[in-house]
Write an enzyme that holds these catalytic residues in place. Structure first.
Site, PDB file in Angstrom:
ATOM      1  N   TYR A 147       0.864  -1.182   0.000  1.00  0.00           N
ATOM      2  CA  TYR A 147       0.000   0.000   0.000  1.00  0.00           C
ATOM      3  C   TYR A 147       0.894   1.223   0.000  1.00  0.00           C
ATOM      4  CZ  TYR A 147      -3.488   3.393   1.583  1.00  0.00           C
ATOM      5  OH  TYR A 147      -4.326   4.482   1.695  1.00  0.00           O
TER       6      TYR A 147
ATOM      7  N   ASP B 187       9.288   2.713  -0.131  1.00  0.00           N
ATOM      8  CA  ASP B 187       8.254   3.363   0.657  1.00  0.00           C
ATOM      9  C   ASP B 187       8.543   2.995   2.111  1.00  0.00           C
ATOM     10  OD1 ASP B 187       6.009   3.936   2.157  1.00  0.00           O
ATOM     11  OD2 ASP B 187       4.602   3.464   0.545  1.00  0.00           O
TER      12      ASP B 187
ATOM     13  N   LYS C 110       4.275   9.521   8.354  1.00  0.00           N
ATOM     14  CA  LYS C 110       3.915   9.961   9.704  1.00  0.00           C
ATOM     15  C   LYS C 110       5.023   9.941  10.752  1.00  0.00           C
ATOM     16  CE  LYS C 110       1.491   5.735   8.829  1.00  0.00           C
ATOM     17  NZ  LYS C 110       0.223   5.298   8.307  1.00  0.00           N
TER      18      LYS C 110
HETATM   19  N1  HOZ Z   1      -3.666   2.919   6.057  1.00  0.00           N
HETATM   20  C1  HOZ Z   1      -3.316   3.041   7.418  1.00  0.00           C
HETATM   21  C2  HOZ Z   1      -2.596   1.872   7.951  1.00  0.00           C
HETATM   22  N2  HOZ Z   1      -1.761   1.175   7.099  1.00  0.00           N
HETATM   23  C3  HOZ Z   1      -4.489   3.334   8.302  1.00  0.00           C
HETATM   24  C4  HOZ Z   1      -4.523   4.751   8.617  1.00  0.00           C
HETATM   25  C5  HOZ Z   1      -5.526   5.175   9.655  1.00  0.00           C
HETATM   26  O1  HOZ Z   1      -6.620   4.683   9.697  1.00  0.00           O
HETATM   27  O2  HOZ Z   1      -5.190   6.069  10.414  1.00  0.00           O
END
Ligand code: HOZ
Length: 429
Positions: A142, A237, A265
């Site tokens: 992802y 990534d 993040k």
């Molecule tokens: N796509 C995020 C984890 N791989 C989730 C992000 C979220 O819900 O804060």
């Protein structure tokens, strides 16, 4: 009705699915999501006053634990001086220097606001540099929610069953080629067919959006050589692995240097931040220096920079923390494996350092297909029980567990005790 349930009822009226990011809706495990009010150290507290040992850590960034004093003090100080200027600041220079120093493959770096933006911009830069359009990504990886990357994607896309999103024009994904994680042959096939058109291969060096799937020995090295042979760029990534597996991220951990890296993040210490960087020659193409356009009012935001600088400085100054955290994580995930075995639960515990995943699967999990083979019903029961017992796990089989420096041995031991209690209930269903 609990406060969380009441809030969820209100939320679904005004927010799609009641949440601002799909996995949070608890759709994969059932029930109403917990509405979180505050957090400290390794703990979360919900609106009903329940305490949870937190293994989500805001999906990675809280590596120091919640409410780190260093981070908070610096953020509060920055807030007092101004929330946003839309102009250059000294903090951005300090942040860029920290990233370049800690991650040697990064010679220049550009701040953005999320991992999605970082990846999207890194890909644009790779296309600009090579003059080619195609990219290779891996099924189950992802890379955020930009159009061209919602192809066989992991994370929430995998959980809600839309690995290829609606609303993405076919033209946006026609240059996205999918390969199988840990399968160099599938990448070679793409290069053999159209190697001269491939701008980049993008990979999560440890796949952490289909659970946690470590790279097999030689996989990352093989990608590096293929990219070199065909003049394509290798993009890591590291939104999840960066500054987590070690100060130098997965690339330091596995000693494979990409051309470009996307961060997310974690470099904001909990604030909304992303960044992309890499070889000077490539990054010099980014506007205003070069012709690859990318911009943003909130990029390099002073409050976000303050949080990031505080977190990265702490990690740089205490590099021994990684050894401690990873050793504790090795013991913890090993203990989970032993516990599952003792109770006869068919499961696979994958982990790399402080990132891990418990799959209810009989066979080893090495890629998307083997991850998908896990028993998601069993996971849902187990996860619901764990949360009910005060252990907050990501509400999806296909997300990672994150440990932080605040997860002491005592907290991990308590988690194992609670897990043992929960297993019985979740096995019965
Ligand atoms: N796509 C995020 C984890 N791989 C989730 C992000 C979220 O819900 O804060």
């Amino acid at each position: 009705m609990t406060k969380s349930e009441a809030l969820f009822q209100e939320a679904v009226q005004v927010i799609p699915g009641g949440v601002n990011s799909p996995v949070r809706a608890f759709g994969a495990i059932g029930g109403a999501p917990k509405f979180i009010k505050s957090a400290q150290g390794a703990y979360l507290y919900d609106e009903d006053g329940n305490q949870y040992i937190d293994y989500v850590g805001s999906w990675g960034p809280m590596i120091l634990g919640h409410g780190s004093k260093e981070v908070l003090e610096r953020v509060l100080d920055a807030c007092r001086r101004g929330l946003s200027f839309g102009a250059a600041t000294a903090a951005e220079v300090e942040m860029a220097k920290l990233v370049c120093e800690m991650v040697p493959s990064v010679e220049m770096v550009r701040m953005v606001n999320s991992g999605t933006e970082a990846v999207m911009s890194a890909i644009r830069t790779a296309r600009g540099f090579t003059g080619r359009d195609k990219i290779v990504k891996f099924t189950g990886c992802y890379h955020g929610h930009s159009d061209g990357l919602l192809v066989k994607a992991g994370s929430g896309a995998m959980t809600v069953g839309t690995p290829d999103s609606l609303g993405v024009p076919a033209g946006c994904t026609k240059d996205t080629l999918s390969a199988n994680y840990n399968d160099l042959g599938s990448v070679k096939g793409h290069f053999a067919r159209c190697g001269e058109e491939i701008a980049a291969v993008i990979v999560e060096p440890v796949a952490a959006n289909m659970g946690v799937v470590p790279p097999m020995p030689g996989f990352l090295e093989g990608l590096r050589s293929l990219c070199d042979d065909y003049g394509a760029l290798l993009i890591f990534d590291e939104v999840i692995t960066g500054f987590r597996l070690g100060a130098g991220g997965a690339q330091g951990f596995y000693q494979v240097a990409p051309d470009l890296t996307a961060f997310g993040k974690i470099i904001g210490g909990g604030m909304p931040v992303g960044a992309y960087g890499g070889r000077r020659q490539v990054m010099e193409l980014v506007a205003p220096l070069g012709g690859v356009y990318q911009a943003g009012t909130l990029s390099g935001n002073p409050v976000a920079m303050a949080a990031g600088i505080a977190q990265l400085t702490a990690l740089r100054e205490h590099s021994e923390w990684y050894g401690q955290l990873n050793a504790r994580a090795d013991w913890f995930f090993g203990s989970i494996e032993a516990l599952m075995e003792k109770r006869g639960v068919p499961c696979q515990v994958n982990h790399v350092g402080s990132l891990g995943c418990v799959y209810f699967a009989k066979e080893k999990v090495t890629d998307y297909e083997s991850a998908k083979a896990s028993d998601t019903e069993m996971f849902a029961r187990y996860c619901r029980e764990m949360i009910a017992h005060g252990v907050y796990l990501a509400p999806s089989q296909f997300e990672a567990m994150f440990l932080s420096m605040a997860h002491t041995e005592g907290i991990l031991l308590r988690t194992l005790e609670l897990m043992e209690e929960c297993l019985e209930q979740s096995m019965i269903g």
